[in-house]
Design a protein around this motif. Structure first.
Motif, PDB file in Angstrom:
ATOM      1  N   GLU A 330       0.846  -1.169  -0.069  1.00 47.59           N
ATOM      2  CA  GLU A 330      -0.163  -0.048  -0.103  1.00 47.59           C
ATOM      3  C   GLU A 330       0.960   1.260  -0.010  1.00 47.59           C
ATOM      4  O   GLU A 330       2.120   1.063   0.562  1.00 47.59           O
ATOM      5  CB  GLU A 330      -1.042  -0.161   1.197  1.00 47.59           C
ATOM      6  CG  GLU A 330      -1.964  -1.128   1.366  1.00 47.59           C
ATOM      7  CD  GLU A 330      -3.257  -0.634   1.326  1.00 47.59           C
ATOM      8  OE1 GLU A 330      -3.638   0.381   1.368  1.00 47.59           O
ATOM      9  OE2 GLU A 330      -4.040  -1.277   1.495  1.00 47.59           O
ATOM     10  N   ARG A 353      -3.055  -1.321  -4.284  1.00 42.81           N
ATOM     11  CA  ARG A 353      -1.936  -0.626  -3.922  1.00 42.81           C
ATOM     12  C   ARG A 353      -2.258   0.809  -3.233  1.00 42.81           C
ATOM     13  O   ARG A 353      -1.414   1.696  -2.961  1.00 42.81           O
ATOM     14  CB  ARG A 353      -0.874  -0.752  -4.712  1.00 42.81           C
ATOM     15  CG  ARG A 353      -0.261  -2.214  -4.919  1.00 42.81           C
ATOM     16  CD  ARG A 353       0.165  -2.622  -6.251  1.00 42.81           C
ATOM     17  NE  ARG A 353       0.782  -3.711  -6.163  1.00 42.81           N
ATOM     18  CZ  ARG A 353       0.276  -4.874  -6.052  1.00 42.81           C
ATOM     19  NH1 ARG A 353      -1.103  -4.947  -6.119  1.00 42.81           N
ATOM     20  NH2 ARG A 353       0.696  -6.216  -6.056  1.00 42.81           N
ATOM     21  N   ARG A 355      -5.534   1.745  -1.767  1.00 42.04           N
ATOM     22  CA  ARG A 355      -7.057   1.867  -1.284  1.00 42.04           C
ATOM     23  C   ARG A 355      -7.133   2.967  -0.214  1.00 42.04           C
ATOM     24  O   ARG A 355      -8.192   3.349  -0.168  1.00 42.04           O
ATOM     25  CB  ARG A 355      -7.061   0.417  -0.617  1.00 42.04           C
ATOM     26  CG  ARG A 355      -7.232  -0.615  -1.329  1.00 42.04           C
ATOM     27  CD  ARG A 355      -7.378  -2.082  -0.521  1.00 42.04           C
ATOM     28  NE  ARG A 355      -6.279  -2.458   0.021  1.00 42.04           N
ATOM     29  CZ  ARG A 355      -6.193  -3.403   0.831  1.00 42.04           C
ATOM     30  NH1 ARG A 355      -7.256  -4.312   1.008  1.00 42.04           N
ATOM     31  NH2 ARG A 355      -5.031  -3.829   1.468  1.00 42.04           N
TER      32      ARG A 355
END
Length: 550
Positions: A330, A353, A355
């Motif tokens: 992320e 990646r 969110r």
């Protein structure tokens, strides 16, 4: 107008007003940027990454991800951020390299790529993730000894247990503990021991003893490993190379021709760019297998001094940091370059990646190589969610002289009728050159490249149809370090002093988006453009292909 090298320069000294507005736009939510060839979209995206870090380094400590369409564009652009003083917090990744351990450089044929990139593959992969448990030699009988008697589950009973375990939506590998528990439940019921105990406490003790005895038996553990194996994304994807198996998972989703094409593509060695998004989808559907805790050998001194706890914490911290560096899942901000080319499956991969990220999305619909813009738009909307959007348009073409831009606009009118090209702001007085290929088109290309190398000081790009990519590299690979030979889908975002484009008609016919791909190929040059026509181009006496005539 300066000579190009194989690395992009920063544009600090030449940023124009409309570019600077985008670079300094507030980071909140989603910033969408559209612009035609040569408007500086990629440079603006990279400078925006540096600007955001400069403005609020703490906010972007979670990292900035820049997604590029090809490894060639990554290599071309990766020096820009270090030149601006920023590199540690920004990851530039090709879309075929977003999954740890995957490095895809191969391309599927357009028909296969269209299937693999479609959101329909989600349904196929969901079935495959669960169905892969029954691939290969799966035991059909479980026998154990409990309370001095043999207890057995047959194939029908085992199938019932499997269906019960798979009743939820949890990732398959994370259901292994549930599978173990359900098997023990079924064996306990089958043993007939439960009615023997009227006292609940005695019954609980007996059941605990039963579970401990059975679950530590080698035969039971071996059965569990074979009956509920730990699955890997690559293993499941490889299993789909079996056409009959894939047909079962793709029932009522893909037609037989699509199944055949996908299975055959998966049977060959190496990953394609579209396979990586399938691997990422499977990574989520399968989940990471639970890893047993590794016991560190204790030093006697640790036990006396109490240092064991401190040392273990240090090891855990170092391991966690190493894993974050190896594969950050992320990011705090995601920049998508050439966004118009992302397939629905790739949007799902990129979306995971970011969110909780803010976004900058840069692209040009007129350059899209994906044949179904509406499906891609729906996946893009899902990835970006309900975040507010701020839109900008870049309108000036700084790369191509007017003479080259005018030829490219003829293809744009066919590919996207009614679309206004960006305005070319300079002119060289040199019109594009056209040449009809002889018996061997590569001999003609070689001669034209030699001419261009004498005319320009920098690089020369030779752009060929994807079907000729490997052949062209083999035939033209000795032209020197100033020359790059690349397939049409690899040309996105790149620029050269001079460009040779081979067989426009072949490029246009390779896929439903072929005219847009050709438009990209014709807009790579900053100084000179040469077009080499082959027989399918129907060249006129001057060598001008039918597609490019005024």
């Amino acid at each position: 107008g300066r000579a190009r090298t194989h690395a992009m320069r920063d544009i600090v000294s030449s940023i124009q007003a409309e570019q600077d507005t985008v670079i300094r736009a507030p980071a909140a939510s989603v910033t969408e940027v559209e612009g035609g060839p040569g408007t500086g979209k990629t440079a603006v995206a990279l400078h925006r990454a540096a600007y955001l870090l400069y403005q609020d380094r703490r906010r972007y400590a979670g990292g900035i991800l820049v997604v590029s369409p090809t490894p060639l564009l990554v290599a071309y652009t990766e020096g820009v951020l270090p030149s601006l003083g920023e590199e540690g917090q920004v990851a530039i990744r090709a879309v075929g390299s977003l999954v740890e351990g995957a490095e895809a450089t191969l391309y599927d044929r357009p028909r296969v790529a269209r299937v693999k990139g479609s959101a329909r593959m989600v349904r196929v992969l969901r079935r495959a993730a669960r169905g892969a448990l029954t691939v290969g030699e799966v035991p059909q009988r479980l026998r154990v000894v409990a309370f001095g008697a043999r207890v057995e589950l047959d194939g029908r009973e085992l199938r019932r247990v499997r269906q019960a375990v798979l009743g939820g939506t949890a990732p398959v590998n994370l259901l292994r503990a549930r599978a173990r528990r359900f098997l023990l439940d079924a064996l306990w019921q089958k043993s007939g021991a439960r009615p023997r105990y009227d006292d609940p406490e005695l019954a609980a003790e007996a059941r605990a003893a039963f579970d401990e005895d059975i679950s530590t038996e080698d035969d039971f553990l071996a059965f569990l490993d074979a009956w509920w194996p730990e699955l890997t994304p690559r293993g499941v994807l490889a299993a789909l190379a079996d056409e009959r198996r894939l047909a079962g998972f793709a029932r009522r989703v893909l037609n037989p021709g699509e199944v055949r094409g996908v299975a055959r593509s998966l049977a060959r060695d190496g990953l394609t760019v579209h396979d990586v998004a399938l691997l990422d989808e499977l990574r989520v559907l399968l989940g990471a297998p639970a890893k047993p805790a590794r016991q560190r050998e204790l030093d006697p001194l640790d036990q006396l001094t109490g240092l064991e706890e401190l040392t273990t914490y240090g090891e855990r911290t170092a391991t966690a940091a190493r894993r974050r560096d190896e594969e950050r899942q992320e990011y705090a901000h995601v920049i998508v370059d050439e966004a118009q080319d992302l397939t629905p499956m790739q949007w799902r991969m990129v979306g995971r990646r970011g969110r909780h990220a803010t976004w900058t999305v840069v692209g040009d619909p007129a350059q899209s190589s994906w044949p179904d813009p509406e499906e891609a738009a729906a996946a893009r909307t899902e990835a970006l969610g309900t975040r507010p959007r701020r839109r900008f348009t870049l309108t000036v073409n700084y790369r191509n002289p007017a003479e080259i831009a005018e030829v490219a606009s003829r293809v744009l009118a066919l590919a996207m009728p009614g679309t206004e090209p960006p305005e070319a702001v300079r002119s060289t007085g040199v019109v594009p050159r056209f040449a009809a290929a002889g018996a061997d088109p590569y001999d003609t290309v070689r001669a034209e490249v030699g001419r261009l190398l004498a005319d320009v000081d920098g690089t020369v790009g030779v752009v060929v149809p994807m079907g000729r990519r490997e052949e062209a590299r083999g035939r033209l690979g000795d032209l020197g370090e100033r020359v790059v030979v690349l397939g049409s889908l690899e040309a996105k975002g790149l620029e050269y002093d001079a460009t040779v484009v081979l067989s426009p008609a072949e490029m246009a016919d390779e896929s439903p988006a072929g005219l847009r791909v050709l438009y990209v190929a014709l807009t790579r040059a900053t100084q000179r453009l040469t077009v080499v026509a082959t027989a399918p181009d129907l060249p006129d006496p001057e060598g001008v292909p039918d597609l490019l005539r005024p």
